[in-house]
Motif scaffolding. Structure first.
Motif, PDB file in Angstrom:
ATOM      1  N   GLN A   1     -12.520  -6.426   3.083  1.00 57.28           N
ATOM      2  CA  GLN A   1     -11.854  -7.015   4.242  1.00 57.28           C
ATOM      3  C   GLN A   1     -11.548  -8.492   4.048  1.00 57.28           C
ATOM      4  OE1 GLN A   1     -10.665  -5.311   6.698  1.00 57.28           O
ATOM      5  NE2 GLN A   1      -9.856  -7.089   7.786  1.00 57.28           N
TER       6      GLN A   1
ATOM      7  N   GLU B   1      -8.904  -2.284  -4.576  1.00 58.77           N
ATOM      8  CA  GLU B   1     -10.073  -1.573  -4.047  1.00 58.77           C
ATOM      9  C   GLU B   1     -11.138  -1.344  -5.099  1.00 58.77           C
ATOM     10  OE1 GLU B   1      -6.807   1.705  -4.475  1.00 58.77           O
ATOM     11  OE2 GLU B   1      -6.948  -0.461  -4.160  1.00 58.77           O
TER      12      GLU B   1
ATOM     13  N   TYR C   1       0.837  -1.201   0.000  1.00 56.73           N
ATOM     14  CA  TYR C   1       0.000   0.000   0.000  1.00 56.73           C
ATOM     15  C   TYR C   1       0.870   1.249   0.000  1.00 56.73           C
ATOM     16  CZ  TYR C   1       0.402  -0.107   5.191  1.00 56.73           C
ATOM     17  OH  TYR C   1       0.852  -0.132   6.492  1.00 56.73           O
TER      18      TYR C   1
ATOM     19  N   SER D   1      -5.567   2.762  -1.432  1.00 58.12           N
ATOM     20  CA  SER D   1      -6.552   2.960  -0.356  1.00 58.12           C
ATOM     21  C   SER D   1      -6.802   1.630   0.342  1.00 58.12           C
ATOM     22  CB  SER D   1      -7.863   3.515  -0.926  1.00 58.12           C
ATOM     23  OG  SER D   1      -7.670   4.727  -1.622  1.00 58.12           O
TER      24      SER D   1
ATOM     25  N   SER E   1       0.893  -7.425   4.562  1.00 56.93           N
ATOM     26  CA  SER E   1       0.931  -6.040   4.084  1.00 56.93           C
ATOM     27  C   SER E   1       2.316  -5.416   4.228  1.00 56.93           C
ATOM     28  CB  SER E   1      -0.091  -5.187   4.848  1.00 56.93           C
ATOM     29  OG  SER E   1      -1.407  -5.652   4.624  1.00 56.93           O
TER      30      SER E   1
ATOM     31  N   GLU F   1      -7.869   0.881   3.151  1.00 58.34           N
ATOM     32  CA  GLU F   1      -9.120   0.819   3.913  1.00 58.34           C
ATOM     33  C   GLU F   1     -10.313   0.511   3.026  1.00 58.34           C
ATOM     34  OE1 GLU F   1      -8.884   4.928   2.256  1.00 58.34           O
ATOM     35  OE2 GLU F   1      -7.465   3.520   3.164  1.00 58.34           O
ATOM     36  N   LYS F   2     -10.167   0.649   1.702  1.00 58.85           N
ATOM     37  CA  LYS F   2     -11.266   0.378   0.784  1.00 58.85           C
ATOM     38  C   LYS F   2     -11.188  -1.015   0.164  1.00 58.85           C
ATOM     39  CE  LYS F   2     -11.894   5.257  -0.436  1.00 58.85           C
ATOM     40  NZ  LYS F   2     -11.858   6.263  -1.530  1.00 58.85           N
TER      41      LYS F   2
END
Length: 376
Positions: free
Chosen positions: A198, A163, A32, A192, A206, A194-195
């Motif tokens: 999950q 994402e 990321y 992103s 990561s 967080e997008k």
């Protein structure tokens, strides 16, 4: 792509080399990054190192048949997935998948592996649309994985911007990401995290690709992209540590100026309590020629808000504001409320998401202007 070709992030390189050398290779990895900071080059360098026949000095040799194929993006066990949509460069009867656009992808990556999302859409001929990774893409991946690796080494599925994957596609891939075939790994590059759904995120190891220093950006611009030293230093100072952002500014100064003018007019109108003037700016934003440009403005504005926040906190050195814009940002920072930056950054992020989902642009930006007006 060799590790030596990538500036910065030495800790990530050490971790990746250690995994490969020990044979403890994660089956799914997520890199990321801030856009344009080198997630894709890092993933490619890792895959090249894994498959290199003559590793030396902690890097791939760059000369063996495997290295040459990977560096040209034609290795038969290297597969790419990226957001697509229907466009002028593929048959209208085709369901668009990444493979349909592979020629254009290779051209873009070979020319500039630090490219931004809007540059990908321009290269694919889908500038006016939002790219996505749909269920047809998942089916294509599963079909590829029914066959054994061609060259007997590791095989990689590189997913750029996971994402953008919808829930149906993610559900199709969930099992194979968790338990891929032997010698198969998934390399995901996201802007992103967080997008990312999950269910996919939780199955990946990561790695954070950090923004580069100004010196690293300037040196790369000069050595790899033939930018003059003076111009490279100037671009690096406002790039936020992103080579991709610096290159975009180099080629798109007119667009940068347009976005900055609209952002300044919007904030100044709001600060002077001129609601009509602010709403007129909202009309100008919604009149941009494509949804991708509307979304790009939102991302640009979020970065401007970050610069205001940094200056407000007394961290001018990492605000990465150009000399001509710094006075404006400093003036805004001295006049807005304490909660302004956190609230307005969220408003722009929400607007970008609504544009992605094809909500009416005039409604989105009218609402955005109202919220900013109230928040200053």
């Amino acid at each position: 792509m060799r590790f030596a070709d990538i500036p910065g992030n030495d800790d990530v390189k050490r971790a990746l080399r250690g995994m490969a050398d020990s044979g403890r290779v994660a089956h799914a990895m997520l890199f990321y990054e801030n856009e344009g900071c080198g997630g894709l080059p890092m993933a490619l360098a890792y895959f090249q190192y894994l498959n290199c026949q003559n590793r030396r000095d902690g890097d791939s040799c760059g000369e063996c048949p495997s290295c040459r194929k990977i560096s040209r993006l034609i290795h038969p066990d290297l597969h790419f997935v990226f957001p697509v949509n229907s466009g002028s460069k593929v048959s209208a009867s085709d369901k668009p998948v990444s493979e349909s656009y592979l020629t254009y992808w290779r051209e873009l990556v070979l020319a500039n592996p630090y490219f931004l999302e809007n540059e990908l859409y321009a290269a694919l001929g889908i500038e006016g649309k939002s790219g996505n990774i749909a269920v047809a893409e998942a089916k294509s991946i599963l079909d590829k994985l029914t066959l054994s690796p061609v060259e007997g080494g590791s095989r990689a599925i590189v997913i750029w911007l996971p994402e953008k994957m919808n829930a149906e596609a993610a559900n199709r891939l969930l099992k194979v990401v968790e338990e891929p075939p032997e010698n198969t790994l998934f390399l995901l590059i996201t802007h992103s995290p967080e997008k990312v759904l999950q269910t996919i995120f939780s199955r990946c190891q990561s790695f954070r690709i950090s923004p580069l220093s100004k010196d690293q950006v300037a040196a790369t611009l000069h050595s790899a992209f033939s930018v003059s030293e003076e111009q490279a230093r100037s671009l690096a100072s406002v790039s936020g540590g992103s080579i991709g952002a610096a290159l975009e500014m180099l080629g798109e100064r007119a667009e940068y100026s347009e976005y900055m003018e609209m952002f300044k007019d919007l904030i100044q109108s709001s600060l002077s309590r001129n609601l009509l003037g602010a709403l007129e700016v909202g009309e100008r934003i919604s009149a941009l020629s494509s949804r991708e440009k509307q979304r790009a403005f939102c991302i640009f504005a979020e970065d401007c808000i970050r610069k205001i926040y940094m200056i407000r906190c007394g961290m001018d050195a990492i605000a990465y504001a150009s000399a001509e814009d710094r006075l404006f940002f400093a003036d805004v920072a001295s006049r807005v409320r304490d909660s302004f930056c956190s609230k307005v950054s969220g408003y722009f992020d929400s607007a970008a998401g609504l544009i992605d989902r094809n909500v009416n642009a005039k409604i989105v930006f009218c609402d955005l202007v109202d919220r900013i007006y109230i928040s200053v």
